[in-house]
Design an enzyme around this catalytic site. Structure first.
Site, PDB file in Angstrom:
ATOM      1  N   HIS A  89       4.295 -38.413  28.814  1.00 39.96           N
ATOM      2  CA  HIS A  89       3.771 -38.263  27.460  1.00 39.96           C
ATOM      3  C   HIS A  89       3.275 -36.818  27.705  1.00 39.96           C
ATOM      4  CE1 HIS A  89       2.335 -42.514  28.495  1.00 39.96           C
ATOM      5  NE2 HIS A  89       3.318 -42.677  27.683  1.00 39.96           N
TER       6      HIS A  89
ATOM      7  N   CYS B 241       7.217 -20.687  12.768  1.00 37.26           N
ATOM      8  CA  CYS B 241       7.440 -21.317  11.290  1.00 37.26           C
ATOM      9  C   CYS B 241       6.264 -21.019  10.396  1.00 37.26           C
ATOM     10  CB  CYS B 241       7.597 -22.568  11.374  1.00 37.26           C
ATOM     11  SG  CYS B 241       6.352 -23.619  12.032  1.00 37.26           S
TER      12      CYS B 241
HETATM   13 ZN   LIG Z   1       6.375 -23.601  14.388  1.00 34.98          ZN
END
Ligand SMILES: [Zn+2]
Length: 325
Positions: free
Chosen positions: A149, A198
């Protein structure tokens, strides 16, 4: 004929030439002795996200707060995190920084894995369902560990997958994320931690959020390891979470299975309890105690005693008492 009826015969099997490949599957029970909160199960989440804290998650919308009050695991749900990353980061802040500061120490169960590797070279893999990172805190090569996990001890972006250095991430958490448990410790208001790649505010510890798929590493390593496993040790897990619990049936039908736990688990998966079982052995008890007794049967107690600076105090006392006898 391999037959395990107690820890002494289990130790003999581990050391014998019949046993060449050992796989360990662990759950929250192996970390109990470290004192770290169990912050994945619903019960553990109720401990860390106490209802009275929810009003302090000021960035959450009314709807999000209602959902968290009903079920605190909502805070680790992927859709919620992508909508608003603050509740998750605010709830997790002390645990992220605690992991960085090595606030919790690995237990005897964790040290068993590293001793097994060092002494026999038969440890094929540890599949851990725990996100606490303690499996990495013993002297074990990283490629021996699959974090089913994910783990809180690494950071990355949930949107684009770009990794972020964990220490740098923690520095950002410390200065930008509000501490809802001890408001004096952090900034007054939370500020976004942006991904360098990003630009989204979706950097977080590399744990698997509810609603996300598991790391492909789990499926790859399971397929690679299980066909040749001679011994599967299942420790401190209720075996109710799939697909991790599928390990107990994806091994050859004559592979020995050992369950170390406070109560029997996995009967619905075919694990047998009682005197007539051929391939299953149940060692009842706290993980720390059972693993210490097994380490003793293997003749490695002195080696374990050499690790006392990297064990919780309660475990150290357990080992000292054993050595005195
Ligand atoms: Zn990112």
């Amino acid at each position: 004929m391999k037959s395990v009826t107690d820890l002494a015969t289990l130790a003999r099997f581990i050391l014998s030439s019949d046993c060449q490949s050992i796989v360990i599957l662990t759950g929250a029970g192996v970390s109990v002795a470290s004192g770290i909160p169990d912050f994945r199960s619903p019960a553990g989440m109720f401990d860390t996200l106490r209802p009275e804290l929810i009003p302090f998650l000021k960035t959450a919308t009314e709807r999000q707060r209602k959902l968290m009050a009903l079920d605190p695991t909502y805070v680790v749900e992927r859709g919620m995190f992508l909508e608003n990353s603050f509740p998750y980061l605010e709830v997790r802040r002390p645990f992220i920084l605690g992991v960085r500061d090595k606030k919790w120490k690995p237990t005897i169960a964790h040290h068993f894995a590293s001793l097994l590797h060092k002494k026999t070279n038969k440890l094929t893999r540890v599949f851990t369902q725990n996100i606490d990172g303690l499996t990495y805190a013993v002297n074990l090569p990283e490629d021996k560990i699959v974090s089913v996990h994910g783990t809180i001890g690494k950071a990355g972006c949930e949107t684009c997958g770009q990794d972020m250095d964990f220490k740098n991430f923690c520095a950002e958490v410390e200065t930008k994320i509000k501490d809802i448990y001890s408001p004096d410790l952090g900034p007054k208001e939370s500020n976004h931690i942006l991904c360098q790649c990003c630009g989204n505010a979706t950097v977080k510890p590399k744990t698997v959020l509810f609603g996300s798929s598991l790391p492909t590493e789990f499926f790859d390593k399971a397929a690679q390891d299980l066909p040749t496993t001679d011994l599967l040790i299942v420790a401190g897990t209720s075996l109710v979470v799939s697909p991790a619990n599928s390990l107990v049936n994806n091994i050859p039908s004559d592979t020995l299975r050992v369950v170390i736990n406070n109560e029997p688990v996995g009967q619905e998966l075919g694990i047998e309890y009682g005197t007539n079982t051929k391939r299953d052995f149940f060692a009842r008890g706290d993980c720390d105690k059972v693993f210490m007794d097994l380490i003793d049967e293997l003749g490695w107690l002195t080696d374990l005693n050499g690790e006392t600076n990297n064990l919780p105090e309660a475990s150290v006392q357990l080992i000292k008492a054993k050595l005195r006898r």
